[in-house]
Design a protein around this motif. Structure first.
Motif, short mmCIF file in Angstrom:
data_model
loop_
_atom_site.label_atom_id
_atom_site.label_comp_id
_atom_site.label_asym_id
_atom_site.label_seq_id
_atom_site.Cartn_x
_atom_site.Cartn_y
_atom_site.Cartn_z
N ARG A 151 30.58 24.18 -23.19
CA ARG A 151 29.27 23.53 -23.15
C ARG A 151 29.42 22.07 -22.69
NH1 ARG A 151 26.26 22.19 -28.56
NH2 ARG A 151 27.89 20.65 -28.40
N ASP A 152 30.47 21.40 -23.18
CA ASP A 152 30.72 20.01 -22.76
C ASP A 152 30.98 19.93 -21.25
OD1 ASP A 152 30.37 19.16 -25.29
OD2 ASP A 152 32.50 18.91 -25.76
N PHE A 153 31.79 20.89 -20.77
CA PHE A 153 32.09 20.90 -19.33
C PHE A 153 30.82 21.17 -18.51
CE2 PHE A 153 36.74 22.23 -20.25
CZ PHE A 153 37.13 20.90 -20.30
N ALA A 154 30.02 22.11 -19.03
CA ALA A 154 28.77 22.43 -18.32
C ALA A 154 27.85 21.21 -18.30
CB ALA A 154 28.08 23.61 -19.00
N GLU A 155 27.83 20.48 -19.44
CA GLU A 155 27.00 19.26 -19.50
C GLU A 155 27.51 18.20 -18.54
OE1 GLU A 155 26.61 17.75 -23.46
OE2 GLU A 155 25.28 19.38 -24.07
N LEU A 156 28.86 18.08 -18.49
CA LEU A 156 29.47 17.10 -17.58
C LEU A 156 29.12 17.44 -16.13
CD1 LEU A 156 31.51 14.74 -17.11
CD2 LEU A 156 33.31 16.48 -16.97
N ALA A 157 29.25 18.74 -15.80
CA ALA A 157 28.93 19.17 -14.43
C ALA A 157 27.46 18.93 -14.12
CB ALA A 157 29.28 20.65 -14.26
N ASP A 158 26.60 19.23 -15.09
CA ASP A 158 25.16 19.06 -14.88
C ASP A 158 24.81 17.58 -14.74
OD1 ASP A 158 22.62 20.46 -14.72
OD2 ASP A 158 22.09 19.30 -16.49
N GLN A 159 25.45 16.77 -15.59
CA GLN A 159 25.21 15.32 -15.52
C GLN A 159 25.66 14.78 -14.15
OE1 GLN A 159 27.47 13.22 -18.46
NE2 GLN A 159 25.87 11.70 -18.81
N SER A 160 26.83 15.28 -13.71
CA SER A 160 27.34 14.84 -12.39
C SER A 160 26.38 15.25 -11.28
CB SER A 160 28.70 15.46 -12.12
OG SER A 160 29.65 14.87 -12.93
N LEU A 161 25.86 16.48 -11.39
CA LEU A 161 24.92 16.93 -10.36
C LEU A 161 23.68 16.03 -10.31
CD1 LEU A 161 25.05 20.83 -10.66
CD2 LEU A 161 25.78 19.44 -8.72
N GLY A 162 23.24 15.60 -11.51
CA GLY A 162 22.10 14.68 -11.56
C GLY A 162 22.42 13.36 -10.88
N ILE A 163 23.65 12.87 -11.10
CA ILE A 163 24.06 11.60 -10.47
C ILE A 163 24.18 11.79 -8.95
CG2 ILE A 163 25.93 9.90 -10.34
CD1 ILE A 163 26.47 10.52 -13.32
N PHE A 164 24.75 12.94 -8.54
CA PHE A 164 24.84 13.23 -7.10
C PHE A 164 23.45 13.23 -6.48
CE2 PHE A 164 29.17 15.15 -7.58
CZ PHE A 164 29.76 14.44 -6.57
N GLU A 165 22.53 13.86 -7.17
CA GLU A 165 21.17 13.96 -6.64
C GLU A 165 20.55 12.57 -6.45
OE1 GLU A 165 18.27 16.01 -9.13
OE2 GLU A 165 17.84 17.25 -7.40
N GLN A 166 20.72 11.72 -7.47
CA GLN A 166 20.18 10.35 -7.37
C GLN A 166 20.81 9.60 -6.21
OE1 GLN A 166 20.37 7.96 -10.92
NE2 GLN A 166 19.73 9.66 -12.20
N GLU A 167 22.13 9.73 -6.09
CA GLU A 167 22.82 8.98 -5.04
C GLU A 167 22.44 9.49 -3.64
OE1 GLU A 167 26.84 7.25 -5.56
OE2 GLU A 167 27.40 8.73 -4.08
N LEU A 168 22.35 10.81 -3.52
CA LEU A 168 21.97 11.38 -2.21
C LEU A 168 20.56 10.94 -1.82
CD1 LEU A 168 23.45 14.99 -2.52
CD2 LEU A 168 24.31 13.14 -1.09
N VAL A 169 19.67 10.89 -2.80
CA VAL A 169 18.30 10.44 -2.52
C VAL A 169 18.32 8.98 -2.06
CG1 VAL A 169 16.09 9.87 -3.61
CG2 VAL A 169 17.11 12.09 -4.00
N GLN A 170 19.10 8.16 -2.77
CA GLN A 170 19.19 6.73 -2.38
C GLN A 170 19.74 6.58 -0.97
OE1 GLN A 170 21.17 3.78 -4.74
NE2 GLN A 170 20.13 4.43 -6.60
N ASN A 171 20.82 7.30 -0.69
CA ASN A 171 21.43 7.20 0.64
C ASN A 171 20.48 7.70 1.71
OD1 ASN A 171 23.75 6.09 -0.38
ND2 ASN A 171 24.93 7.97 -0.33
N ARG A 172 19.81 8.82 1.41
CA ARG A 172 18.84 9.36 2.37
C ARG A 172 17.73 8.34 2.64
NH1 ARG A 172 14.71 13.49 0.11
NH2 ARG A 172 13.96 11.50 -0.65
N ASP A 173 17.24 7.71 1.57
CA ASP A 173 16.17 6.72 1.75
C ASP A 173 16.64 5.53 2.59
OD1 ASP A 173 14.52 8.33 0.32
OD2 ASP A 173 14.49 7.12 -1.50
N ARG A 174 17.88 5.13 2.40
CA ARG A 174 18.40 4.00 3.17
C ARG A 174 18.49 4.34 4.65
NH1 ARG A 174 22.91 1.23 -0.89
NH2 ARG A 174 21.38 0.70 -2.46
N VAL A 175 18.97 5.55 4.93
CA VAL A 175 19.06 5.97 6.34
C VAL A 175 17.66 6.10 6.93
CG1 VAL A 175 19.81 7.82 7.90
CG2 VAL A 175 21.28 7.12 6.02
N GLU A 176 16.79 6.72 6.15
CA GLU A 176 15.42 6.94 6.59
C GLU A 176 14.69 5.62 6.84
OE1 GLU A 176 13.47 10.70 4.86
OE2 GLU A 176 12.50 9.01 3.91
#
Lengths: 165, 206
Positions: B35-60
């Motif tokens: 469960r901890d690993f799943a939470e870590l992976a899920d948390q990381s996916l959330g961070i990836f999502e935020q960062e990808l959105v930020q990078n996309r917005d900067r390029v856009e």
């Protein structure tokens, strides 16, 4: 994934500061006392803006036009008289506060990037006609027939009570 | 004899309970760890999502400006401007600053090992393309001469070089936007969030 070299990070930081006008060259063509026109891309569906709307756009609080296009704000480099006027009237900030304002917004991820820097009125005028969603300001003498000048609170730069003069 | 049998039965039952308890404890521990690993992976996916959105917005955010510069440079190829104008344009040209903090953090925390392979592959590809873009936009940038040492032919070549650079930059940015969008769709599928909407972009007008 390799880390960026320190030199490159400095380059990026200095580039960001340059975009916000820090250390940019003085424009010898600056003129004072002239009305400044707000010019938008010809396809932008905005012929009249309230001063409050204009302020929100310039301060990065409104980042999209009503048709969904992103606002691209083109700012003159420091020492241009029209920039000083815009900072004074629209931002109510000096250069230091302006720089701090945009860096703060970028750090808080409220904006993707700061305004785009242009080094001459000609460049501002040319770019605003080719960038969809662009908005800039130029001395009224530099407005061309292709420029789409926006009314502010219903007034044009030629009107007596126009705010940007 | 009866006493001995009772003792054996009691011992067997107790052994079963002890072994059962140990196995249960191990199972609970493994479940909690998973469960901890799943939470870590899920948390990381959330961070990836935020960062990808930020990078996309900067390029856009930068793409329409770069396309405008490209169009103006295209006109300048036919009618070369004064050197100072070209220098000013190229000095004012900024490429987006793109983050890779989420990737580095996921590597450091080992979160990638707990994610689906398809997601890891897509993220790896995304950050590789992003790194290639950043590297090219830095290394390929032409240096504009002062004009004093240049012949008209040399200067025309520099205008062309500047145009080629900005044209390639806008192409790369448009490609990067597509990559971000697809990566966001995939991450959203695993993270359980819909990919954030994007406005009509300059890539659509490219």
């Amino acid at each position: 994934m390799t880390r960026l070299p320190v030199g490159f990070r400095w380059t990026v930081l200095m580039g960001t500061l340059a975009a916000l006008g820090w250390g940019a060259p003085v424009d010898a063509q600056s003129e004072g006392g002239e009305a400044v026109a707000i010019v938008v891309h010809p396809d932008t569906d905005a012929a009249n803006l309230t001063f409050n709307e204009l302020r929100r756009i310039f301060r990065g609080e409104r980042q999209f036009w009503e048709d969904g296009r992103r606002v691209t704000l083109l700012m003159r480099a420091p020492a241009a008289a029209e920039r000083a006027l815009v900072l004074d009237r629209i931002y109510e900030m000096d250069e230091d506060e302006f720089r701090e304002y945009w860096i703060g917004k970028m750090f808080r991820a409220e904006v993707a990037a700061g305004p785009k820097l242009v080094y001459s009125a000609d460049m501002a005028r040319d770019l605003v006609t080719v960038i969809p969603g662009a908005i800039t300001f130029v001395p009224v003498a530099d407005v061309s027939s292709e420029s789409k000048v926006v009314r502010i609170d219903g007034l044009l730069p030629s009107d007596a009570d126009y705010i940007l003069r | 004899m009866v006493v001995k049998t009772e003792w054996l039965v009691r011992g067997a039952v107790e052994s079963v309970f002890v072994v059962g308890s140990i196995l249960l404890a191990l199972a609970v521990d493994e479940w909690a760890e998973n469960r901890d690993f799943a939470e870590l992976a899920d948390q990381s996916l959330g961070i990836f999502e935020q960062e990808l959105v930020q990078n996309r917005d900067r390029v856009e955010d930068g793409l329409p400006y770069h396309q405008g510069i490209r169009d103006i440079l295209g006109q300048m190829v036919a009618t070369p401007p004064p050197v100072i104008d070209l220098r000013r344009i190229m000095e004012g040209l900024e490429t987006p600053v793109l983050l890779n903090t989420a990737w580095e953090t996921a590597l450091a925390t080992g979160a990638l090992t707990h994610m689906d392979f398809d997601v890891v592959r897509a993220l790896s590809l995304t950050y590789s393309i992003q790194e290639g873009f950043t590297s090219r936009s830095r290394s390929d940038r032409p240096r504009i001469g002062t004009g004093e040492e240049m012949s008209p032919a040399d200067f025309t070549a520099q205008v062309q070089q500047a145009y080629d650079y900005v044209a390639a930059l806008t192409r790369d940015e448009a490609e990067l936007l597509t990559v971000y969008q697809q990566a966001l769709q995939l991450v959203g599928r695993y993270h359980g969030t819909a990919p954030p909407e994007r406005a009509e972009t300059a890539a659509d007008n490219n």
